[in-house]
Design an enzyme around this catalytic site. Structure first.
Site, short mmCIF file in Angstrom:
data_model
loop_
_atom_site.label_atom_id
_atom_site.label_comp_id
_atom_site.label_asym_id
_atom_site.label_seq_id
_atom_site.Cartn_x
_atom_site.Cartn_y
_atom_site.Cartn_z
CG HIS B 86 -1.32 0.96 1.52
ND1 HIS B 86 -2.58 2.21 1.30
CD2 HIS B 86 -0.90 2.40 2.69
CE1 HIS B 86 -3.37 2.92 1.64
NE2 HIS B 86 -2.10 3.28 2.53
CG ASP B 115 6.55 18.20 -25.65
OD1 ASP B 115 7.01 17.53 -24.91
OD2 ASP B 115 6.00 17.50 -26.83
CD1 TRP B 151 6.59 2.78 3.85
CD2 TRP B 151 8.09 3.62 2.21
NE1 TRP B 151 7.10 3.89 4.45
CE2 TRP B 151 7.90 4.57 3.88
CE3 TRP B 151 9.00 4.23 1.11
CZ2 TRP B 151 8.53 6.32 3.92
CZ3 TRP B 151 9.77 5.18 1.58
CH2 TRP B 151 9.41 6.07 2.31
CB SER B 178 10.72 5.95 -13.94
OG SER B 178 9.48 7.49 -14.15
CB SER B 179 12.37 9.52 -9.44
OG SER B 179 10.91 8.87 -8.83
CG HIS B 262 12.84 14.34 7.37
ND1 HIS B 262 11.20 14.41 6.90
CD2 HIS B 262 12.33 15.60 6.04
CE1 HIS B 262 10.33 15.13 7.31
NE2 HIS B 262 11.43 15.88 6.74
CD GLU B 264 10.31 10.03 -2.12
OE1 GLU B 264 10.60 10.41 -2.71
OE2 GLU B 264 9.14 9.93 -2.31
CE1 TYR B 266 9.11 19.21 4.39
CE2 TYR B 266 10.58 17.90 5.30
CZ TYR B 266 9.76 18.52 5.74
OH TYR B 266 9.01 19.08 7.10
CB SER B 277 1.22 28.81 -4.51
OG SER B 277 1.96 27.79 -3.17
CG HIS B 311 12.98 14.03 12.41
ND1 HIS B 311 12.53 14.86 11.56
CD2 HIS B 311 12.31 13.44 11.00
CE1 HIS B 311 12.95 14.67 9.76
NE2 HIS B 311 11.94 13.64 10.59
CG HIS B 312 11.97 9.87 10.03
ND1 HIS B 312 10.65 8.85 9.58
CD2 HIS B 312 12.62 10.27 9.44
CE1 HIS B 312 10.20 10.04 8.28
NE2 HIS B 312 10.92 11.40 8.28
CB THR B 337 6.03 24.56 7.53
OG1 THR B 337 7.35 24.09 6.15
CG2 THR B 337 4.68 24.15 6.38
CE LYS B 340 6.31 27.23 0.47
NZ LYS B 340 5.84 27.74 -0.34
NE ARG B 459 4.45 2.16 11.49
CZ ARG B 459 5.24 3.19 10.22
NH1 ARG B 459 5.64 3.92 10.80
NH2 ARG B 459 4.81 3.62 9.33
#
Lengths: 48, 544
Positions: B86, B115, B151, B178-179, B262, B264, B266, B277, B311-312, B337, B340, B459
């Site tokens: 998932h 293009d 994951w 790809s990314s 991390h 990722e 963002y 925006s 922090h993870h 943040t 924003k 979890r």
């Protein structure tokens, strides 16, 4: 700078050529990051 | 300077036309050999929608299993495969490709380019993805079932998987390739293909958000690729990068993974910031408040995302100085943040607001993403994190950020630009019904998970203590209604593609959409801006 108002040259092609060069550089940068991270770990995990 | 009015209704520099470019391929070849940014954008978006529903179906299995304590429908290993796959499908298959699809459709239109800079590489970027996800999902049919170690693929657990392991690793390598190709294309398109006169500080904020995201992608996807390559060699080639028996360190994997992971996060939210925006100023009928501040805030968030990864990992054990550093640096992200959030709010201040579906989703984003941000601040506090770590509180936090944040922004953008893509207006009533069902039930789904987590429910488990039953049932109920209501999204899109009232070039005529994309017809012609448009104050975003 490319004369974008000229009808004798194709400014889009010129910009694409520059974009291709930059894309190759960015690709090499990504490859360098990949190899660096593995390389650092190879050095780090050698028996001390 | 002489102007010419051309087929797409835009003022162009006087320039000869390449009429041979006007052919439009047909049949399956149009899609297989696609080099047109609009076709590739469409394929990305459709692919993303399919992955969203597949990942969503897995979420439904998870919520059905968690309806009651004890085991109901699936065995624990399959449950773990569901949570793992998932996440992989939603992150790499749904949210990231959706943003790349939006970039493909909108960036050339917003910068006045014919293009993407590298159309053939664009084709490769897309077509890698179906193969990557076929590899990943085919692992369910191998001995031992699909990947089930989460994951994040932490060793040694991830290394104990069966045949699914190499399939997952190869799939992730392909997704990364790809990314990276997509990100390179975005950067060179924005940097090299802008219309003359469209300076960087006149760029639409969506382009800015994507430009910064693309640099993040190039910096961190190779790190993920490196991490999973080392997992592969540990498993099959006798290395011991993460195996203590051979001098390796499993915690080092977590450092490397989260150094990717991390930023990722963002990568998944900065394009969403760009979308919101764009939409809030349009339906507030005011220019974006603090255009340059928004760019600096985005860049600051991107920079800070590289120095917060541990922090993870507070509970893995680290020196007090390390905990202090990662706690403080994480909290520092609240500053840009906050800039924003306040700028979006100030944009609306004294604006002439209307609440069309894109604006409704953007407002929901603003409120609900902020809730996710606040629970993120709670998790950043190292001593508190010792309690929250690996509980449902974390699940609630990142789903607020990613579902009511990233996914809601994607839906806002689809409702904003869909008439530009199809040439038709969609059913406002149906879209608003979709919004209200989503906005209400996303909270029914995820808010109770805060309570469950604070009460101690871990979890990634298929079973739980009986005192957690009530809130799990509320959450599951919310999940089923939220999931079903997404069918409305598909109905609105299909109806809009098939027909509907004609959309004008500006689409939102009584609002104030800004940017070059609104100067071309609706639907956007198959080939647009073959000659660069003339940049005026009216058709670009003001630079303030």
């Amino acid at each position: 700078m490319t004369d974008r108002t000229s009808s004798t040259s194709n400014p889009t092609d010129a910009r694409r050529a520059k974009a291709r060069r930059n894309a190759v550089l960015l690709g090499l940068l990504a490859l360098a990051f990949y190899l660096t991270f593995i390389g650092v770990q190879v050095l780090h995990s050698r028996p001390h | 300077m002489a102007h010419a009015h051309t087929h797409d209704g835009v003022n162009h520099l006087d320039h000869s036309h390449d009429d041979h470019h006007h052919d439009k391929p047909t049949g399956i070849g149009r899609w297989l050999y696609a080099t047109n940014h609009k076709d590739i954008g469409t394929m990305y978006l459709v692919f993303s929608l399919i992955m969203f529903f597949m990942g969503g179906a897995m979420a439904m299995v998870i919520r059905a299993e968690l309806w009651s304590p004890g085991l109901q429908f699936v065995d624990p290993l399959f449950f773990n495969s569901m949570t793992t796959t998932h996440a992989l499908l939603m992150i790499f298959g749904a949210v990231m490709p959706a943003f790349v699809g939006l970039a493909n459709w909108m960036i050339p239109l917003q910068v006045g380019a014919p293009d993407m800079a590298l159309p053939r590489m664009n084709n490769y970027s897309f077509w890698i993805l179906p193969f990557a996800f076929t590899l990943l999902l085919s692992s369910f049919f191998t001995a031992g079932g699909g990947p089930a170690g989460g994951w994040t693929m932490y060793p040694p657990l991830a290394l104990q998987a069966g045949t699914s392991f190499p399939l997952m690793i190869f799939a992730i390598h392909l997704m990364g390739a790809s990314s990276i190709m997509g990100a390179i294309n975005v950067i060179v398109t924005i940097m090299n293909m802008r219309a003359p006169g469209l300076t960087l500080l006149k760029l639409p904020i969506f382009c800015w958000a994507w430009l910064i995201t693309a640099y993040l992608l190039i910096a961190v996807m190779p790190v993920l690729a490196g991490a999973v390559t080392m997992l592969l060699t540990d498993h099959y080639f006798g290395t011991s990068f993460f195996n203590p028996a051979g001098g390796g360190d499993p915690v080092m994997y977590q450092h490397i993974f989260w150094f990717f992971g991390h930023p990722e996060v963002y990568i998944l939210i900065l394009p969403a910031f760009g979308i919101v925006s764009e939409i809030i100023p349009t339906f507030s009928r005011k220019p974006l408040f603090g255009y340059e501040a928004m760019i600096y805030a985005t860049a600051s968030i991107a920079f800070l995302s590289f120095i917060v990864w541990a922090h993870h990992m507070f509970t893995t054990g680290m020196p007090l100085a390390g905990q202090m550093f990662f706690m403080m640096s994480t909290m520092l992200i609240a500053v840009p943040t906050g800039v924003k959030v306040f700028n979006w709010t100030t944009t609306m201040w004294k604006g002439s607001l209307t609440f069309e579906p894109p604006m409704l989703f953007s407002l929901a984003f603003l409120f609900l993403f902020t809730i996710g941000g606040f629970s993120g601040l709670m998790l950043a506090i190292a001593p508190a994190d010792f309690q929250y770590q690996d509980t449902y509180f974390v699940v609630a936090h990142f789903h607020y950020v990613l579902v009511s944040g990233a996914v809601f922004a994607i839906m806002a953008s689809v409702y904003y630009w869909l008439p530009k893509w199809t040439g038709h207006m969609y059913s406002m009533a149906l879209a608003k019904t979709h919004f209200w069902l989503s906005a209400v039930f996303v909270n029914v789904l995820f808010f109770p998970q805060h309570f469950l987590g604070l009460a101690g429910m871990p979890r990634r488990i298929p079973d739980y203590n009986t005192q957690f039953t009530d809130w799990n049932r509320v959450s599951s109920l919310g999940g089923f209604v939220f999931g079903l209501s997404q069918i409305l999204f598909v109905i609105v899109i299909i109806q809009c593609v098939r027909g509907g009232p004609k959309a004008s070039a500006k689409v939102w005529d009584d609002a104030t959409p800004e940017g070059l994309e609104w100067t071309v017809d609706s639907p956007a012609p198959y080939h647009s801006f073959e000659t660069p448009p003339v940049i005026t104050e009216e058709n670009t975003h003001p630079s303030h």
